[in-house]
Design a protein around this motif. Sequence first.
Motif, mmCIF file in Angstrom:
data_model
loop_
_atom_site.group_PDB
_atom_site.id
_atom_site.type_symbol
_atom_site.label_atom_id
_atom_site.label_comp_id
_atom_site.label_asym_id
_atom_site.label_seq_id
_atom_site.Cartn_x
_atom_site.Cartn_y
_atom_site.Cartn_z
ATOM 1 N N UNK A 224 0.844 -1.205 0.000
ATOM 2 C CA UNK A 224 0.000 0.000 0.000
ATOM 3 C C UNK A 224 0.878 1.253 0.000
ATOM 4 N N UNK A 225 1.982 1.210 0.746
ATOM 5 C CA UNK A 225 2.896 2.355 0.782
ATOM 6 C C UNK A 225 3.521 2.577 -0.600
ATOM 7 N N UNK A 226 3.947 1.484 -1.239
ATOM 8 C CA UNK A 226 4.555 1.585 -2.574
ATOM 9 C C UNK A 226 3.554 2.178 -3.565
ATOM 10 N N UNK A 227 2.317 1.734 -3.456
ATOM 11 C CA UNK A 227 1.271 2.210 -4.366
ATOM 12 C C UNK A 227 1.000 3.698 -4.145
ATOM 13 N N UNK A 228 0.891 4.058 -2.864
ATOM 14 C CA UNK A 228 0.640 5.463 -2.521
ATOM 15 C C UNK A 228 1.762 6.357 -3.076
ATOM 16 N N UNK A 229 3.000 5.895 -2.954
ATOM 17 C CA UNK A 229 4.143 6.675 -3.469
ATOM 18 C C UNK A 229 4.059 6.790 -4.995
ATOM 19 N N UNK A 230 3.806 5.660 -5.653
ATOM 20 C CA UNK A 230 3.769 5.659 -7.123
ATOM 21 C C UNK A 230 2.657 6.577 -7.622
ATOM 22 N N UNK A 231 1.489 6.512 -6.976
ATOM 23 C CA UNK A 231 0.341 7.326 -7.402
ATOM 24 C C UNK A 231 0.624 8.816 -7.315
ATOM 25 N N UNK A 232 1.459 9.192 -6.331
ATOM 26 C CA UNK A 232 1.664 10.621 -6.085
ATOM 27 C C UNK A 232 3.055 11.093 -6.493
ATOM 28 N N UNK A 233 3.782 10.240 -7.223
ATOM 29 C CA UNK A 233 5.079 10.665 -7.731
ATOM 30 C C UNK A 233 6.052 10.988 -6.589
ATOM 31 N N UNK A 234 6.000 10.147 -5.545
ATOM 32 C CA UNK A 234 6.929 10.272 -4.411
ATOM 33 C C UNK A 234 7.857 9.061 -4.473
ATOM 34 N N UNK A 235 9.158 9.275 -4.296
ATOM 35 C CA UNK A 235 10.092 8.146 -4.390
ATOM 36 C C UNK A 235 10.040 7.308 -3.120
ATOM 37 N N UNK A 236 10.211 6.001 -3.300
ATOM 38 C CA UNK A 236 10.227 5.096 -2.146
ATOM 39 C C UNK A 236 11.647 4.577 -1.937
ATOM 40 N N UNK A 237 12.179 4.889 -0.752
ATOM 41 C CA UNK A 237 13.511 4.401 -0.390
ATOM 42 C C UNK A 237 13.333 3.282 0.636
ATOM 43 N N UNK A 238 13.842 2.099 0.369
ATOM 44 C CA UNK A 238 13.884 1.057 1.400
ATOM 45 C C UNK A 238 15.303 1.019 1.960
ATOM 46 N N UNK A 239 15.403 1.256 3.263
ATOM 47 C CA UNK A 239 16.695 1.167 3.934
ATOM 48 C C UNK A 239 16.899 -0.285 4.347
ATOM 49 N N UNK A 240 17.706 -0.992 3.556
ATOM 50 C CA UNK A 240 17.951 -2.414 3.799
ATOM 51 C C UNK A 240 19.328 -2.639 4.415
ATOM 52 N N UNK A 241 19.819 -1.625 5.122
ATOM 53 C CA UNK A 241 21.153 -1.718 5.724
ATOM 54 C C UNK A 241 21.210 -2.877 6.724
ATOM 55 N N UNK A 257 7.260 -8.733 -0.142
ATOM 56 C CA UNK A 257 6.092 -7.896 -0.416
ATOM 57 C C UNK A 257 5.853 -7.733 -1.922
ATOM 58 N N UNK A 258 6.823 -8.139 -2.728
ATOM 59 C CA UNK A 258 6.680 -8.039 -4.173
ATOM 60 C C UNK A 258 6.715 -6.604 -4.686
ATOM 61 N N UNK A 259 7.434 -5.734 -3.990
ATOM 62 C CA UNK A 259 7.525 -4.334 -4.422
ATOM 63 C C UNK A 259 8.916 -4.062 -4.996
ATOM 64 N N UNK A 260 9.036 -3.002 -5.778
ATOM 65 C CA UNK A 260 10.341 -2.566 -6.289
ATOM 66 C C UNK A 260 10.572 -1.123 -5.864
ATOM 67 N N UNK A 261 11.322 -0.927 -4.788
ATOM 68 C CA UNK A 261 11.592 0.450 -4.346
ATOM 69 C C UNK A 261 12.357 1.220 -5.416
ATOM 70 N N UNK A 283 16.881 3.028 -9.405
ATOM 71 C CA UNK A 283 16.431 2.761 -10.760
ATOM 72 C C UNK A 283 17.255 3.609 -11.729
ATOM 73 N N UNK A 284 17.593 3.036 -12.860
ATOM 74 C CA UNK A 284 18.500 3.696 -13.815
ATOM 75 C C UNK A 284 18.060 5.109 -14.167
ATOM 76 N N UNK A 285 16.752 5.286 -14.315
ATOM 77 C CA UNK A 285 16.267 6.608 -14.753
ATOM 78 C C UNK A 285 16.457 7.682 -13.678
ATOM 79 N N UNK A 286 16.769 7.260 -12.448
ATOM 80 C CA UNK A 286 16.997 8.245 -11.380
ATOM 81 C C UNK A 286 18.460 8.672 -11.312
ATOM 82 N N UNK A 287 19.285 8.143 -12.184
ATOM 83 C CA UNK A 287 20.727 8.422 -12.083
ATOM 84 C C UNK A 287 21.057 9.794 -12.674
#
Length: 418
Positions: A224-241, A257-261, A283-287
């Motif tokens: 739901x968080x990933x979807x909310x971010x995608x819908x509103x053009x907000x980037x999702x950062x997963x801190x997997x440290x 969760x089957x998401x792609x941050x 994601x490459x396009x964010x470089x």
Amino acid sequence: MQSDMSIFPRRESEVRGYIRNWPTVFDTSKGSWIRDENGRDYLDFFAGAGSLNYGHNNPIFKEALIDYISRDGITHALDMATMAKRDFLGAIEDRLLTPRNLDYKVQFPGPTGTNAVEAALKLARKVTGRESIISFTNAFHGMTLGSLSVTGNSMKRAGAGIPLVHATPMPFDNYFDGVSEDFHWFSRVLDDSGSGLNKPAAVIVETVQGEGGINVARPEWLRALAELCADRDILMIVDDVQMGCGRTGGFFSFEEAGITPDIVTLSKSIGGYGLPLALTLFKSELDVWTPGEHNGTFRGNNPAFITATAALNTYWSDDVLEKDTLRKGELVREQLQNVADTLPGLSTRGRGLAQGLRFEQADYAAKVCRAAFEAGLLVETSGPSDEVVKLLPALTTTDEELSHGLSILAESVAKVMA
Ligand code: PMP
């Protein structure tokens, strides 16, 4: 025999931490065991706060490292091209990205977790042209100013000495014990032009909050968080440290969760051997970085590339480790639940081999850790009131070692609560 520890309080800053909980002088380590100078062995269920997922001095990585050092392989190389770096990037591609259909670019941001988070926040701001970041209650992302601004702990935040700005905390999953609807508040303030919330550049989230007390976000909450971010053009950062590198089962903790941050941070166990290494993936396009815009002297820890490559090739060419981690996690969970069932005020939480035992009376947790140390087991507390005993054994810990450590823990709980 007592170790001579007198130089530490005399010369080492008061800021020292773990040394106070485990007051002995350690010398050697192997697998899940660490030995002090008096020859006493401790079973290590903390694993360098998640930096030693493959155990101490893993023999496969050690051999690769010794070979590399012996042939005068490059130790320091800024961010120059080296054979060690080429092999490591190749292993990331072959073992991590291609099999998961991920197209991430890799940034080497400096060697620690907080470096990876700082780069992620800067990039998100640069890409979106916005400044504010959404973080979550009880999050932990590091001690430098940017990552501290998205960290929850008030004692750590106070250490900044300046206002920590451009970050807004939102409730993590289950913050209201299921009483309030998920995202009710977050989506409401995002969409309400009168809410006073600036449109954020990104959210930064841990799938399982390690320092925050082993708080597990449900896969549906993450989706739901990933979807909310995608819908509103907000980037999702997963801190997997802390939860990446197989700690919760899959290599990336968000896989379940089957998401792609959009952006992922990795450190701790990515180096494999406990050598400092951190990565920011996006994601490459964010470089949109320009050359050298974000640099640093220690971005090319080549010995760490060697052990990191060995780790990926040894443990991530099939799903054996992943399956075993999930199985062992269940084993730990069951034995913790047995402890929780017999005594009042205890509950369990966790995913994979990140498990916790929570005490309603918070101060019991530190007492249990102390009793466990005296009985030969290293475990640490986490959570806002240090109310959770956190278990992060190496993923390579054997079933027998897990049972042995858990029996020490059970005895320590019984002793403290008697
Ligand atoms: N993010 C998370 C989720 C962490 O657990 C940590 C360290 N505990 C960090 C960032 C910071 O890493 P480091 O201590 O290497 O700066």
